[in-house]
Design a protein around this motif. Sequence first.
Motif, short mmCIF file in Angstrom:
data_model
loop_
_atom_site.label_atom_id
_atom_site.label_comp_id
_atom_site.label_asym_id
_atom_site.label_seq_id
_atom_site.Cartn_x
_atom_site.Cartn_y
_atom_site.Cartn_z
N VAL A 124 19.33 8.31 -6.96
CA VAL A 124 20.07 7.26 -7.63
C VAL A 124 19.05 6.30 -8.22
O VAL A 124 18.07 5.96 -7.56
N GLY A 125 19.28 5.87 -9.44
CA GLY A 125 18.30 4.97 -10.06
C GLY A 125 17.08 5.74 -10.51
O GLY A 125 17.00 6.97 -10.40
N GLU A 126 16.14 5.02 -11.03
CA GLU A 126 14.93 5.61 -11.59
C GLU A 126 13.93 5.88 -10.47
O GLU A 126 13.44 4.93 -9.85
N ALA A 127 13.61 7.14 -10.20
CA ALA A 127 12.62 7.41 -9.18
C ALA A 127 11.26 6.92 -9.66
O ALA A 127 10.89 7.13 -10.81
N THR A 128 10.54 6.22 -8.79
CA THR A 128 9.26 5.69 -9.22
C THR A 128 8.12 6.49 -8.62
O THR A 128 8.13 6.80 -7.43
N ALA A 129 7.16 6.80 -9.46
CA ALA A 129 5.97 7.47 -8.93
C ALA A 129 4.89 6.40 -8.80
O ALA A 129 4.86 5.43 -9.54
N SER A 130 4.02 6.59 -7.83
CA SER A 130 3.01 5.57 -7.60
C SER A 130 1.65 6.05 -8.07
O SER A 130 1.28 7.20 -7.87
N SER A 131 0.93 5.14 -8.69
CA SER A 131 -0.40 5.52 -9.14
C SER A 131 -1.44 4.76 -8.32
O SER A 131 -2.60 4.66 -8.68
N LEU A 132 -0.95 4.23 -7.18
CA LEU A 132 -1.78 3.37 -6.34
C LEU A 132 -3.02 4.11 -5.82
O LEU A 132 -2.94 5.23 -5.34
N GLN A 133 -4.15 3.47 -5.96
CA GLN A 133 -5.38 4.00 -5.37
C GLN A 133 -5.58 3.31 -4.04
O GLN A 133 -5.80 2.11 -3.99
N ASP A 134 -5.49 4.05 -2.96
CA ASP A 134 -5.59 3.40 -1.66
C ASP A 134 -6.83 3.91 -0.94
O ASP A 134 -6.90 5.06 -0.54
N ASN A 135 -7.84 3.04 -0.82
CA ASN A 135 -9.00 3.51 -0.05
C ASN A 135 -9.16 2.73 1.25
O ASN A 135 -10.26 2.61 1.77
N PHE A 136 -8.05 2.21 1.73
CA PHE A 136 -8.03 1.55 3.03
C PHE A 136 -9.04 0.41 3.13
O PHE A 136 -9.72 0.25 4.14
N GLU A 137 -9.10 -0.37 2.06
CA GLU A 137 -10.04 -1.49 2.10
C GLU A 137 -9.71 -2.50 3.18
O GLU A 137 -10.59 -3.07 3.81
N ASP A 138 -8.40 -2.72 3.40
CA ASP A 138 -8.00 -3.66 4.44
C ASP A 138 -8.57 -3.25 5.79
O ASP A 138 -9.06 -4.06 6.57
N ILE A 139 -8.53 -1.92 6.05
CA ILE A 139 -9.01 -1.42 7.34
C ILE A 139 -10.53 -1.54 7.40
O ILE A 139 -11.09 -2.00 8.40
N THR A 198 0.82 -1.21 0.00
CA THR A 198 0.00 0.00 0.00
C THR A 198 0.86 1.26 0.00
O THR A 198 0.35 2.36 0.23
N CYS A 199 2.16 1.07 -0.23
CA CYS A 199 3.08 2.21 -0.15
C CYS A 199 2.95 3.12 -1.37
O CYS A 199 3.00 2.68 -2.51
N HIS A 200 2.80 4.42 -1.13
CA HIS A 200 2.70 5.40 -2.22
C HIS A 200 4.04 6.02 -2.55
O HIS A 200 4.15 6.78 -3.48
N TYR A 201 5.00 5.82 -1.68
CA TYR A 201 6.27 6.53 -1.84
C TYR A 201 7.43 5.57 -1.89
O TYR A 201 8.17 5.42 -0.93
N LYS A 202 7.57 4.90 -3.00
CA LYS A 202 8.66 3.93 -3.16
C LYS A 202 10.01 4.65 -3.18
O LYS A 202 11.02 4.11 -2.77
N SER A 203 10.02 5.87 -3.71
CA SER A 203 11.21 6.71 -3.64
C SER A 203 10.88 7.86 -2.69
O SER A 203 9.72 8.26 -2.60
N PRO A 204 11.88 8.39 -2.00
CA PRO A 204 11.56 9.44 -1.03
C PRO A 204 10.98 10.67 -1.71
O PRO A 204 11.47 11.10 -2.76
N PRO A 205 9.95 11.25 -1.12
CA PRO A 205 9.31 12.43 -1.69
C PRO A 205 10.24 13.64 -1.70
O PRO A 205 10.07 14.55 -2.51
N VAL A 206 11.20 13.65 -0.78
CA VAL A 206 12.17 14.74 -0.78
C VAL A 206 13.56 14.09 -0.78
O VAL A 206 13.83 13.26 0.07
N ALA A 207 14.40 14.41 -1.76
CA ALA A 207 15.73 13.81 -1.79
C ALA A 207 16.74 14.82 -2.29
O ALA A 207 16.41 15.72 -3.06
N ASP A 208 17.98 14.70 -1.82
CA ASP A 208 19.03 15.61 -2.28
C ASP A 208 19.72 15.06 -3.52
O ASP A 208 20.15 15.82 -4.38
N ILE A 209 19.85 13.75 -3.54
CA ILE A 209 20.45 13.09 -4.70
C ILE A 209 19.53 11.93 -5.04
O ILE A 209 19.00 11.29 -4.12
#
Lengths: 364, 152, 319
Positions: free
Chosen positions: C169-184, C156-167
């Motif tokens: 490395v590698g391909e930053a990934t953006a998440s398109s995950l729709q999370d409506n807390f179904e598990d909860i 359920t993670c939306h932030y595979k790469s840190p939202p704020v970074a100084d450097i």
Amino acid sequence: MMQKMISKDKISKFISVLQKEYKIFGPVREKGDIVFKEVQSADEMDLDYLNSKIPPKSVLFPMVDTLFSYKKDGEKVEIIENKPYNKVVIFGIRPCDAQSFYLLHNFFNFGKFKDPNFLDRLLNTVLIGIGCLNPRNTCFCTSVNGGPFNSEHVDILLTKFKENYFIASSTDDGDVILKKMDFLSDAKDSDVKEIEEMQKKVESSIKIIEDLEDLHKILDNMYEDPLWEECALGCLGCGTCSYLCPTCHCFDVVDENKPDGSGRRVRIWDTCQFPLFTLETSGHNPRTNKIQRARQRIYHKFNYYPKNYNLIGCVGCGRCILYCPVSNAARVGEHIGPLAWKSMNFIPSAAIASRLGVLFLSLP
Amino acid sequence: MVEETKQAAKGEASEEWKPKIIAFLCNWCSYAGADLAGVSRVQYPPNIRIVRVPCSGRINPFFIIKSLSAGWDGILVSGCHPGDCHYISGNYVARRRFAILRDLLIFMGVQPERLNFTWVSAAEGERFGKVVKKTVENVKSVGPNKMFEKDW
Amino acid sequence: MSDLESSIRETAKNLLTEGKVDLILGYEKGALPLRAAPCFITDPTDVDRLVFDYSCDLNLAKFLREHPEKKLGIISKGCVGRGVIHLVVENQLNKENITIIGIPCQGVINRSRVIRKIGEREILEVKVENDKLLVKGKDFEESLPLDDYINNLCKTCHYKSPPVADITVGEATASSLQDNFEDITSFESKTPGEKMEYFKDELNRCIRCYACREACPVCYCSLCFIDQNKPVWFGKTADITDNFIFHMIRALHVAGRCVSCGACSSVCPMGIDLNLLNRKVEQIVKERYNFESGISLETPPPMGAHKFEDGQEFMIEED
Ligand code: SF4
Ligand code: SF4
Ligand code: SF4
Ligand code: SF4
Ligand code: SF4
């Protein structure tokens, strides 16, 4: 001392005979973990286990142990002492864990400070061990005066052999029990020979760390060594390595009460890895940082213990390596870190390796 | 007839059990409101024990969890209405705290009826009586609190 | 060695040799399969120890506070970066001293789940091949579907790469995950009794080693509530009531601060799953206060802010 054979399917009979006299604790699989629990029948036990996660010290030194309780009735306070202990058999204990009882006994029976709870339980406990046919990579009992078939600290030792168990008693208590079991068969000489060879083979498969006997002398001159800093770096300071260690015995005592005026005094596990462990009433804390605490655990096992009791305070079960949440490289298995690294083809940093070289002159 | 007897027996049983409710009231509004209720002879059930605190912002969630673990059957927390806090924003801080606390406790299986939060001003003696009545009804509907009883 | 790993090493080496940082905090291979250990590098020749794979489940942000005088570089997957940012927001760290080296993460493996599956057999080697997890031992080899063994929080993670970074490395990934807390929501359909039963059953095995607390980046109190003894607030025994209350209050304390890294469950020696609590507090602050921890240096945490219009639908009315 007797040597017999018991076929696998007779184990349940063996247990039911024991049950007439003893409460039985055995290795039970609970949510995927092996723990020592009271059992009613042999079916509940998993005798092919590697080792339990929580060591069986929890039977004699429970995580929460009521020392006494009390009731209040107006001004009157009634103290309720614990009931006398039942006779207990710990069935299926590993030789290393049995050895830990011997070490714990030294501590709980030290000088004039005798611990009635632990000692009474120990006196009423019979240990029936099972030799290890599949020691883990992390086991090193043979380096700390033990072995996968060490019968020194058990009353009876079982060794699985084909469809049978070879069953041998090593104490009078063990003899008495075996004599009661009229369904055991005699062990053939040829089988005994084969079993002994198998035991030797398993035993020699366990790696040896050679200098543990002398470790306390080396440690005498290492109190201020920068190694401890390295050990503490990634350490969380949690209770895992000591709570899951079969020879760690530290405890805290707390009082609990209920609104109705009744209460109890309990002892709970505690560990030198917590800052609170050494916090004094005055507010002074002699061990304020992780470095000192990391050092304490190693010194206690490999320096203070040898000095106080002439024994190494470790039985080689490898639980600290297995369960340390951060797989603390410098500290993992504490003294046996390099051994574990070697088996995993892990190359430690030059810095750690050279520091640890002092400790581990001869790696296997 | 049998049915009636059963009903009566039930009534008696629940009558026997008197919920114990701990109320944390802020000094400036709710405690004064309770005082007013007393002075104006507003009738309300005698099941609550009041702890006076300077401000609803002073109510540490520990107080609430500790009370539940010590066997209190229900909790009532009351402070000044939004905008009226003697310390300007104490009740806003408290409101967030209670919202999160309540959501989490309910998530872990505490019955919502045990957790009662409200605002009562110094002028609302009448309201205080009603709030207590409502709280007692809530707590009665879920019975005694045995959630955290130790079994020794 | 993966491409990502070699770029991590490269970056670490450069930062150290250029003197931009004194210490690189990253992951190294642990002593056993499926284990990663925190790794502290000061010497550029040591950078080859750095690794990054499915076993890197710790939150390194935890260790930053212990080195206040140093200039630090931290290898940050999404939740590590969030941990750093949140600690800066809580004034626990000086951002000027810290270089966030952002890397993309694929999620981590839930070690306890693997061990439970394998049972009483010693695991000697673990490998990931495509969508399979290969687990080898002395006389067994199992191929498990990787996806079943990825941590719930990673799914359920939306932030595979840190939202704020100084450097980066590698391909930053953006998440398109729709999370409506179904598990909860699905858990919440249980009755209060069932919910409590679930937690009591799970927490019963807790041995109070506090590894969960010690591994958590936001549990940094110098004296944790459970250790307070003047007065004693809550019990320290491993009885289920005490365990339940400890975890209840810890969850409360990390509400609006938890970065959903899952480290608390990953480190638990007893394999206790605390993820549901992490998810719940995540949901509470998201839905009530539209807050996500560790994604911005500006937004104050919800417990440190308030609004006149904050929801109060739970207040009792007199009728
Ligand atoms: S190592 Fe620490 S916890 Fe273990 S027995 Fe020694 S002092 Fe106690
Ligand atoms: S060495 Fe590992 S298990 Fe022991 S206190 Fe440190 S982190 Fe915990
Ligand atoms: S509570 Fe657990 S998931 Fe949340 S930040 Fe702490 S360690 Fe990570
Ligand atoms: S549980 Fe609460 S008091 Fe304890 S360290 Fe975490 S935030 Fe601090
Ligand atoms: S790490 Fe696990 S066993 Fe240890 S205190 Fe936390 S939940 Fe309990």
